[in-house]
Design an enzyme around this catalytic site. Structure first.
Site: not given
Length: 358
Positions: A75, A79, A124-125, A195, A197-198, A232, A260, A262, A285, A311
Site C-alpha cells: 500500500a 493510492k 515520508n509524511r 501509519s 503520519n496521522t 497492518k 510492518t 514505516t 527501506g 526492508g
C-alpha cells in the site's frame, strides 16, 4: 530475461534518470511514474514487460484468496488505483491499493517525501493523501472489477485508514464507511492503524481499541460477503505491544496480518544521509529490515497468516521473511530502488527443503 539483468539495467539507466527528474523531487517523480504506468496498461509495452519479467510460479492461498505467487505491491505506491491495471504485467501476484479514507483529503504539506539514497531508504509524511474510498470504488467499477474475479489479472487488497479530521471516538464509523465503499472490489481489506503520519492514529493499536475496531469491521465485512480483514502493524510497538495487538486481532476475528508499516526510528541511516534524520515521517527501506523481521517472527506465532512488508530490498530479504513463516511479501521502497527486476527475482527464486533460497 534474467532478473539480475533487469535490476542492473534499471539501477544503471532508469533509476539515475528518475532520481534526477523534476529537480530530484521524489513525490513529483512518483506521481508522473504512476500516471505513465497507468497509461501503459494494455499497450504493447505492458505486453513486453510481462514477457520479460519472470512470472509467478509459487501459488499460495491466504485467507481463502489464491495468490499466484509470493510477492505483492505494498500500500502507498498506488493510492488511488491509477496504475492498478499494470501491476500483473510487472510480475506482481497481488496489489494492495490505498491507503484510502472515507473522505478525500490532501495530506500533509509538501515537501513530504525524502530519498535517502546512501541508506536505500525513504522518509515520508504523506498523511493519507487520496481522493477518497468512493472515488477508488468508482475507478475500479469502471474497469469491471469485482471481488474474487481477478479482473485485472491479480487479487486486489485495499488499505483503509482514518480521515484526519475525524475524532478518534468516531474512528470506527469512519473505517466502516470506507469498508462499505470498497467491499465489492477488495479481495481483502487492510486496516491501517499504524501509519505515523496521522495524529493519534497509532493509538488505535492499543489492545481495547484495535479489538473494538476490528470486531466492528469483521462483523460488517461478514454482512458484505465475508471480505477478509487484515491488520497492518507498526514496527515501533514494544514486544508487549505486539503481543497485545496480536491477541486482540485474533480474538476480534481478523483474517491476517501485515507486518510492518514505516518506522519513526532512525537507526541504520547512513552517515551521508544523517541530514534527513530530523525529518518527521515514517522511515522505509533497508534500515527497517531488522525490526520488521523481529515483528514478523513474533506475529507468525499468532496463528494468523502474515504478509511481510518492510526492508525487503533483495530476493534474500524476501526469503528471510518467508523462512520466518511469512506466507508472502510486499515491496515498495525496494521497487523504487531496484525496479521490476526485484519482483522478477523473487518470482524466479526456488526454495529448498529447508525453505532457504536455492
Amino acid at each position: 530475461m534474467r532478473p539480475a539483468l533487469l535490476v542492473r539495467g534499471y539501477q544503471g539507466v532508469v533509476r539515475p534518470v528518475l532520481f534526477r527528474a523534476y529537480g530530484g523531487d521524489p513525490e513529483r517523480v512518483h506521481e508522473v511514474m504512476i500516471d505513465w504506468l497507468g497509461r501503459l496498461a494494455g499497450t504493447p509495452v505492458a505486453a513486453l514487460a510481462s514477457w520479460a519479467i519472470t512470472r509467478p510460479h509459487d501459488p499460495v492461498v491466504v485467507a481463502g484468496i489464491r495468490f499466484p505467487g509470493r510477492v505483492g505491491l505494498a500500500a502507498g505506491l498506488d493510492k488511488d488505483a491509477v496504475a492498478a491495471r499494470i501491476w500483473a504485467s510487472l510480475g506482481f501476484s497481488f496489489a494492495e491499493l490505498g491507503t484510502v479514507t472515507a473522505q478525500a483529503q490532501p495530506g500533509n504539506p509538501r515537501p513530504r517525501v525524502f530519498r535517502l539514497t546512501h541508506s536505500h531508504a525513504l522518509i515520508n509524511r504523506m498523511g493519507f493523501n487520496n481522493h477518497g474510498a468512493e472515488a477508488l470504488a468508482r475507478r475500479l467499477e469502471s474497469w469491471g472489477v469485482r471481488r474474487g474475479q481477478n479482473t485485472l489479472g491479480l487479487p486486489l487488497g485495499i488499505s483503509i485508514g482514518k480521515t484526519k479530521i475525524v475524532d478518534l471516538d468516531q474512528a470506527v464509523d469512519d473505517y466502516l464507511a470506507s469498508l462499505q465503499a470498497v467491499s465489492g472490489y477488495a479481495d481483502y481489506v487492510a486496516v491501517n492503524v499504524s501509519s505515523p503520519n496521522t495524529p493519534g492514529l497509532r493509538d488505535l493499536q492499543a489492545k481495547g481499541a484495535i479489538h473494538d475496531l476490528v470486531s466492528a469491521l469483521v462483523a460488517r465485512a461478514t454482512d458484505l460477503g465475508k471480505v477478509p480483514v487484515f491488520v497492518k502493524m507498526a514496527p515501533d510497538l514494544s514486544d508487549e505491544g505486539v503481543d497485545d495487538l496480536l491477541e486482540a486481532a485474533v480474538s476480534a476475528g481478523a483474517s491476517g496480518l501485515i507486518a510492518t508499516n514505516t518506522s519513526l526510528a532512525r537507526q541504520g541511516i547512513a552517515r551521508r544521509d544523517q541530514g534527513y534524520a530530523r525529518q518527521a515521517g515514517g522511515l522505509s527501506g533497508a534500515p527497517l529490515a531488522r525490526r520488521s523481521r523481529a515483528v514478523v517472527g513474533r506475529a507468525v506465532g499468532s496463528g494468523l497468516p502474515v504478509i511481510a512488508s518492510g526492508g525487503i530490498m533483495t530476493v534474500a530479504d524476501a526469503w528471510a521473511m518467508m523462512d520466518l513463516g511469512a506466507v508472502a511479501v510486499q515491496v515498495y521502497t525496494g521497487f523504487i530502488y531496484s525496479g521490476p527486476g526485484l519482483v522478477a527475482g523473487i518470482n524466479a527464486c526456488r526454495t529448498g527443503p529447508s525453505g532457504g533460497v536455492s
